[in-house]
Every structure is written in C-alpha cells, then in structure tokens.
Scaffold this motif. Sequence first.
Motif, PDB file in Angstrom:
ATOM      1  N   GLY A 546       0.791  -1.227   0.000  1.00 62.13           N
ATOM      2  CA  GLY A 546       0.000   0.000   0.000  1.00 62.13           C
ATOM      3  C   GLY A 546       0.817   1.266   0.000  1.00 62.13           C
ATOM      4  N   LEU A 547       2.095   1.185  -0.346  1.00 61.33           N
ATOM      5  CA  LEU A 547       2.971   2.353  -0.313  1.00 61.33           C
ATOM      6  C   LEU A 547       3.006   3.064  -1.656  1.00 61.33           C
ATOM      7  N   PRO A 548       3.191   4.388  -1.657  1.00 61.21           N
ATOM      8  CA  PRO A 548       3.509   5.068  -2.919  1.00 61.21           C
ATOM      9  C   PRO A 548       4.780   4.446  -3.489  1.00 61.21           C
ATOM     10  N   THR A 549       4.686   3.904  -4.695  1.00 62.19           N
ATOM     11  CA  THR A 549       5.755   3.034  -5.216  1.00 62.19           C
ATOM     12  C   THR A 549       6.237   3.488  -6.580  1.00 62.19           C
ATOM     13  N   LEU A 550       7.553   3.616  -6.688  1.00 65.71           N
ATOM     14  CA  LEU A 550       8.216   3.878  -7.963  1.00 65.71           C
ATOM     15  C   LEU A 550       8.987   2.626  -8.361  1.00 65.71           C
ATOM     16  N   VAL A 551       8.688   2.080  -9.528  1.00 65.11           N
ATOM     17  CA  VAL A 551       9.405   0.925 -10.058  1.00 65.11           C
ATOM     18  C   VAL A 551      10.380   1.422 -11.126  1.00 65.11           C
ATOM     19  N   VAL A 552      11.649   1.077 -10.979  1.00 66.57           N
ATOM     20  CA  VAL A 552      12.685   1.464 -11.937  1.00 66.57           C
ATOM     21  C   VAL A 552      13.195   0.196 -12.615  1.00 66.57           C
ATOM     22  N   GLN A 553      13.191   0.181 -13.940  1.00 66.18           N
ATOM     23  CA  GLN A 553      13.603  -1.013 -14.667  1.00 66.18           C
ATOM     24  C   GLN A 553      15.103  -1.239 -14.551  1.00 66.18           C
ATOM     25  N   GLU A 554      15.478  -2.480 -14.260  1.00 62.14           N
ATOM     26  CA  GLU A 554      16.888  -2.871 -14.217  1.00 62.14           C
ATOM     27  C   GLU A 554      17.135  -3.933 -15.282  1.00 62.14           C
ATOM     28  N   GLY A 555      17.520  -5.151 -14.908  1.00 60.84           N
ATOM     29  CA  GLY A 555      17.879  -6.164 -15.880  1.00 60.84           C
ATOM     30  C   GLY A 555      16.688  -6.903 -16.461  1.00 60.84           C
ATOM     31  N   GLY A 556      17.004  -7.935 -17.253  1.00 60.24           N
ATOM     32  CA  GLY A 556      16.002  -8.724 -17.955  1.00 60.24           C
ATOM     33  C   GLY A 556      16.332  -8.724 -19.433  1.00 60.24           C
ATOM     34  N   TYR A 557      16.747  -9.886 -19.976  1.00 61.03           N
ATOM     35  CA  TYR A 557      17.356  -9.875 -21.308  1.00 61.03           C
ATOM     36  C   TYR A 557      16.820 -10.942 -22.256  1.00 61.03           C
ATOM     37  N   ASP A 558      15.901 -11.782 -21.804  1.00 58.48           N
ATOM     38  CA  ASP A 558      15.280 -12.760 -22.698  1.00 58.48           C
ATOM     39  C   ASP A 558      14.057 -12.108 -23.326  1.00 58.48           C
ATOM     40  N   THR A 559      14.207 -11.605 -24.533  1.00 55.59           N
ATOM     41  CA  THR A 559      13.134 -10.840 -25.167  1.00 55.59           C
ATOM     42  C   THR A 559      11.941 -11.707 -25.577  1.00 55.59           C
ATOM     43  N   GLN A 560      12.058 -13.006 -25.474  1.00 47.63           N
ATOM     44  CA  GLN A 560      10.913 -13.872 -25.744  1.00 47.63           C
ATOM     45  C   GLN A 560       9.842 -13.748 -24.663  1.00 47.63           C
ATOM     46  N   VAL A 561      10.277 -13.484 -23.433  1.00 47.99           N
ATOM     47  CA  VAL A 561       9.329 -13.438 -22.310  1.00 47.99           C
ATOM     48  C   VAL A 561       9.414 -12.129 -21.525  1.00 47.99           C
ATOM     49  N   LEU A 562      10.330 -11.272 -21.885  1.00 45.85           N
ATOM     50  CA  LEU A 562      10.573 -10.045 -21.121  1.00 45.85           C
ATOM     51  C   LEU A 562       9.308  -9.198 -20.978  1.00 45.85           C
ATOM     52  N   GLY A 563       8.639  -8.939 -22.087  1.00 46.52           N
ATOM     53  CA  GLY A 563       7.440  -8.113 -22.043  1.00 46.52           C
ATOM     54  C   GLY A 563       6.309  -8.754 -21.272  1.00 46.52           C
ATOM     55  N   ILE A 564       6.121 -10.052 -21.481  1.00 41.57           N
ATOM     56  CA  ILE A 564       5.045 -10.764 -20.778  1.00 41.57           C
ATOM     57  C   ILE A 564       5.266 -10.706 -19.276  1.00 41.57           C
ATOM     58  N   ASN A 565       6.502 -10.934 -18.845  1.00 43.58           N
ATOM     59  CA  ASN A 565       6.794 -10.924 -17.417  1.00 43.58           C
ATOM     60  C   ASN A 565       6.606  -9.531 -16.819  1.00 43.58           C
ATOM     61  N   ALA A 566       6.975  -8.499 -17.574  1.00 45.85           N
ATOM     62  CA  ALA A 566       6.756  -7.132 -17.098  1.00 45.85           C
ATOM     63  C   ALA A 566       5.261  -6.856 -16.953  1.00 45.85           C
ATOM     64  N   ARG A 567       4.502  -7.218 -17.978  1.00 47.28           N
ATOM     65  CA  ARG A 567       3.048  -6.983 -17.920  1.00 47.28           C
ATOM     66  C   ARG A 567       2.421  -7.711 -16.744  1.00 47.28           C
ATOM     67  N   ARG A 568       2.821  -8.943 -16.517  1.00 50.31           N
ATOM     68  CA  ARG A 568       2.238  -9.722 -15.427  1.00 50.31           C
ATOM     69  C   ARG A 568       2.631  -9.140 -14.061  1.00 50.31           C
ATOM     70  N   PHE A 569       3.859  -8.667 -13.921  1.00 53.21           N
ATOM     71  CA  PHE A 569       4.259  -8.057 -12.652  1.00 53.21           C
ATOM     72  C   PHE A 569       3.377  -6.845 -12.347  1.00 53.21           C
ATOM     73  N   PHE A 570       3.172  -5.988 -13.343  1.00 46.41           N
ATOM     74  CA  PHE A 570       2.402  -4.767 -13.099  1.00 46.41           C
ATOM     75  C   PHE A 570       0.910  -5.067 -12.952  1.00 46.41           C
ATOM     76  N   THR A 571       0.437  -6.118 -13.583  1.00 45.38           N
ATOM     77  CA  THR A 571      -0.943  -6.537 -13.363  1.00 45.38           C
ATOM     78  C   THR A 571      -1.149  -6.898 -11.896  1.00 45.38           C
ATOM     79  N   GLY A 572      -0.203  -7.651 -11.349  1.00 44.29           N
ATOM     80  CA  GLY A 572      -0.286  -8.009  -9.933  1.00 44.29           C
ATOM     81  C   GLY A 572      -0.143  -6.807  -9.022  1.00 44.29           C
ATOM     82  N   LEU A 573       0.803  -5.937  -9.347  1.00 42.62           N
ATOM     83  CA  LEU A 573       1.044  -4.739  -8.532  1.00 42.62           C
ATOM     84  C   LEU A 573      -0.214  -3.863  -8.489  1.00 42.62           C
TER      85      LEU A 573
END
Length: 579
Positions: A546-573
């Motif tokens: 429940g905190l004011p949250t800033l997410v800053v992108q760092e690593g992640g290099y498998d472009t086959q799943v990179l976008g999907i994993n990002a979308r799913r993380f933010f869906t949960g957040l």
Amino acid sequence: MFRVRRILDDTRATGKQAVAQVQQIMRDQFPKLLPKTIAALPHYLRNPVKYGFRSVLFVADDVKGNTKGFALMSHDPELNFAYLDYLSAARGVTGQGVGGALYERVREEASRLGVIGLFFEALPDDARLSKDPRIRKQNAARLRFYERFGAFPIANTRYETPIVPGGDNPPLLVFDGLGNDVSLPAPLAKSIVRAILERKYGDILPEGYVDRVVESFKDDPVKLRPSRYLKGEAEVIRKRSLPVGKRIVLIVNDKHAIHHVKEIGYVEAPVRIDTIMAELDKTSLFYRVPAVHFGEQRITAVHDAEFFNYFKRVCSKLEPEESVYPYVFPIRNAAHPPEDLAIRAGYYCIDTFTPINRNAFLAARRAVDCSLTGAKYLLEGTHLVYALVRPPGHHAERRAFGGFCYFNSAAAAAQYLSPFGTVAILDIDYHHGNGQQVIFYSRRDVLTISIHCKPSVAYPYFSGFASECGEGEGVGFNINYSLPEKVDGPAFRIELKTALTRIKRFRPQFLVVALGLDTARNDPTGTWDLLPDDFEANGRLVGALGLPTLVVQEGGYDTQVLGINARRFFTGLWSAAYE
C-alpha cells in the motif's frame, strides 16, 4: 495534453506554484468569492483540523506546470462523507476534458476513502429558481454532466432556499453515490447537511436558517430527483475504461535507443524496451507522461563529482560507433591515473564488459531524469509509477560504473525523495544491487534490501553477502538475501515475503523497486526459474504494502518473455493496490 495530480501543500516549489495558479482561477471564475476565502486555500491544506474538514486538492496541468483546472474536495472522516467545494477549468479552457478528468479523480479519491457518497452544490435548472434563460441553460448543461456519473439533486427539501428572500440561483444539493447501490438515511443526511452549512457558510447565514433546512429532510431514506437528461441512455461514465487517476504513471527513456552497442553478446539492447512496451500497450493500466529534465546536482547527490565529470568528458570525446572497454585497473596505485581518458576508464569501472561510448552519458542521464520524474509524481500524490529505462543503473556505485550501468537511477530517485520521508529500496534483480548498497551504506533514512543470487556464482561477485549490513548509523539498514544458484517462484516468494515484512517494520513513506526481470527462466544472464505467474504473484505482494511506489527497470534480457513478465508483474502490482 494534461495530467491530473494531487497537491499536498504549498511548502515545495511545485506545490506553491500550483496553489497560486488555483487561487487565480478562483478569482477569475468565482468573482463573488471573498479575498479571504481565496487566501485561506494554503491553510486548508496545511491545517485541516482548524477548518473541520480534511482538504484534498487536485489540479490538471501540463508538463510545464500550467494549471488548466482544479478540484477541491473536503473529507469528513467522522460523518464519513466527502464534499466537492470547487470544480473549475481555467479561463479560456473549454472542450479539453479537464472538468471530466478532475471529477473522475475526485470520485476515485472519495471511493478510496470509503465514504457513503460525494456531496456538492449545483445551480438550479428550474425557471422558478433561475430567472435568466442563458444562465439556466448553463446550469442544465452542468447537471446533465453530473447525471452521466449517477449524481442527482436531493429532492423534497428546502436546501435551495435563498439566503436573501427573492435571491436568484440558490444552489441545489447534489448526491453522488459513487456507483454504489446505497441509500442515504435521513438522520445521517441531516448531520451531513448541518456540517456543510455550518462549516462552509456559518458566518453569513441568518439565524435559524440551518435548522429550517435540516428539518426539511423528511424522506427516509433521502430521495433523489429523477433523471431529466439521460433519457434512458445506457452511458454512465463510471463504467468506462480505467480512469487516469487509477493508472500507473509511465515514464519511458526517450533517448535509450541512442545507446546501442552493436556487438555480439551485448544483450543490453534497445529491443528490450520495445518488447516491454508491446506488452504494456495491451493493457489499460498505464498513463504515459514525458520525462522532466533535472540538473546535474541530482546525479552528483549520489555519485562522486569527479566520476561524473570524467564520464561526461570521456563520452563526449569518442567518435560515433566507437566503444572503449576498460582494461587497465589501478590495483597497485590509484592515486596517479593515466592522462589518456580511455585508459583511465578502469579507474571507475568494476568489470571489463561495460563499454564507454559517445551516447552512454546522454542515455544514462536521461534514465535518471525518468526516475526523478517518477519520484516527483510520487511527491505529488501518484500511487504507482514505472520508470522504463535503459541503460539500467543498480550496479553503478558512488564512483564506479559496471554491469551495463552508468548512473544509479533508483538511488537518485531515493535520494530525491528522502528529504520528504523515509525510503525503502527493494532490489529484485537476479544480481546484487551493489550500487544502492554503497551509496546508502551508512544511512538509516534509506533502507536498502536486495534479493539476488549468491555472489560466489553471480555478478558482481564481490558484494551481496549477508554479513554486509551497513556501517555507522546505517547498521541494520542494508540487508542482503543471498539465494542459491537454482531458485523457482515459490522459493523466491519466501524471501520476498521476509523482505516485505522488514519493509513494513521500517514504515517508509515511499518505496522504490529496482525491478530485474532477469530472474526469469532461461534469461541469458541468470540461472533462476521464475515464470509469468510468479511475476504476477510477486507484483501482488509488493502492491499489498500500500505504499507510494516507484518501479525502476533494471535487468532482464530474454526478449521472448521479457514483455510478458513485465506486464504480469504490473498486473499483480496494480491489482493489489486498487482492487
């Protein structure tokens, strides 16, 4: 284009500017307002107890800070209702959707507060109460606007009694149930109406006026006037797509692509951002805004000025497409660096595979601008922000770069936020966040936590051990969770829950998440086994703080799943934060 943001007070420059512009709109659009009422606006925000309500101010402005409109809402937590004092666009601002966006944001805030409903006044559309046809037409248009949100005047009361007998355009009291199927009991309505009249108009109302209006509320539950304008239309704005105020503010590094090292094996490529954006665009969760440019002092607040100046200078002297890799390191004598700037790179770098090139400085500096813009939005009341940047930054220490990182964007954001409250940095990249550790190692106002693969097998190898817990005042405020070479989603979440418990105990005002997506199965730089479901579950756990949250992108290099994993993380957040 405009954004809607909350102004907490006028103690900071941006808040002071916004409040001053709102006061000018009040003068322009409400000429009958007393000067003392307009002058009191800053005090409403600073001292809510004195005025009987907690005031909430929203402004619609552009990226230059030009205010196009505002909404001022009052909240009474004891009677559990909200009251919209003012909603107005600036002079000359019409047809831009400012009023609708502001009203949606007010409704969202009222819903978040859990009030029984939102009350406000609107001028009448009845010829008996509004004599001028031109004014009456304007009043009708406003009431039609509110009807589309499910807001209707309260019927069968004397609320619209003119203060002066025979007065024109006395206001109606309108009720918005915020999309909930609730009834308004008469006893509660009477208490709310008394609070509104006494606190807002107590010094100008004649004796007995409040009692007469309150006692006129005889229907139980209170009745609302039937719709006059929708005519059976199905449209109700509350059922539209996700409003701006509930979206995740997104800032993308618009200069990231200039930093493109076209060499075999260099996985930190521009396609990373494109891949993530392709998936984010499939959702309605994000509201994209441009980055604001910040001064160099925001970077030198977390990086050594000598390092900053060296990096700026050496990059400017390289030819286009030329990359220089560090290859001489000052193990024996660091006090006498060579004159050649390219050779001197090893004095500021922790590895041999992070190159310097002409655009590295420009791209890295813009990445910091993005994270600082995100921090600025948090200070202005936004709940969730995502700085989608490259190059990454969490390996950049106070006077060193490496691991594809040049400037530490997450650390710069945390430093920017720290004067306004305590900050927790949660680094969930596969690799240790050595940059934040070094920068904040002796401080207790910024809690740094990193969950990563054990340094005996993973970059940067020399830091990230559990024994590294801070120094001086910072002892106990740097925490490393060093995990085995093989980790799946459930095992990762055990450590994540432990880290989040420590953050709760710290009770920060702000959270900065250094998001690494290289924890995914088959990432070329990692050995862990997280799947899309795991990223969504992790996002939910973080959002549940429940905190004011800033997410800053760092690593992640498998472009086959990179976008999907990002979308799913933010869906949960997002889901944990708003559902």
